[in-house]
Write an enzyme that holds these catalytic residues in place. Sequence first.
Site: not given
Length: 263
Positions: A21, A66, A159, A163, A194
């Site tokens: 992306i 990083d 995750y 988010k 992806t």
Amino acid sequence: MEPNQMLSGKVVIVTGAAGAIGKAIAMHLAMDGARVAVADLRVDGAESVANDIRAAGGDAWATSVDVTRDDGPSTMVDAVVGHFGRLDAMIANAGILTINPILDMPVAEWDRTFSVNTRGVFLCFQAAARHLVKQDQGGRLIATASIAAKIGSPYQAHYQSSKSAILGLVRSAAWEFGPHGITVNCFCPGNVDTPMWELIDRERGGRMGKAPGELFKEVASRSPLGRTQVPGDIPPLVSFLVSDGSRAITGQSINVDNGVVMF
Ligand SMILES: NC(=O)c1ccc[n+]([C@@H]2O[C@H](COP(=O)([O-])OP(=O)(O)OC[C@H]3O[C@@H](n4cnc5c(N)ncnc54)[C@H](O)[C@@H]3O)[C@@H](O)[C@H]2O)c1
């Protein structure tokens, strides 16, 4: 393709720009006339994307970062301003995903996810905002969240949580930086074709007893548009958010997901 003028003169950093992306975003912004800092942990990948942009007639410069290092994003911003002379927008896009049930999840996996997906966005926003406030010409802070911020999924608690936290950061940062003419937003891709979704399909789908490809097909068919989402679906929204035309939009999380989530 010849670059047009929509983002002419603007300097934009895209993190995670060696990924699926991020690359699509970096290419599109450059074709809209932005000067793009292509930033990633994988410096070879960043160099390759910057080369592709230059080959297409755009202006790009690769840099390593990083986003989990305390000084990573600030060093990157200094280097980009040193190279291009200014900064207009930060696209904090770097993110990671693993699949693991809560019962089995080592705390280090939870922490690592937050370190990249949430703390990394905070550090990128902070580093960019320090420069934008000093520059005193407004600006844009934009993060890649996900529809995972708004819906639950099994084996992705870390995750989804990482988010969701981006939405809180964006809403508060919008208040802090609004007086400086800096808008703060995030966008929420859906199920994009992806390598990240290949991993979800394989590992989450596998745990759910689904055949390879089955989970991805199922989620794609659950949208009003019934089409597969591709990386190229995301960048036009990002270009608009970077552009002057988005000046009245701040504190938002905008879905770009085939209509899977409608809030
Ligand atoms: N693929 C999807 O379906 C999907 C859906 C919603 C949201 N997203 C989000 O979009 C963003 C991009 O996803 P993608 O599918 O392109 O993933 P990707 O894995 O292809 O790209 C992520 C990039 O981030 C880089 N990265 C990882 N850790 C880093 C660190 N510590 N510092 C700097 N760079 C680092 C990686 O090297 C990689 O190039 C992520 O934030 C992801 O969570 C993806």
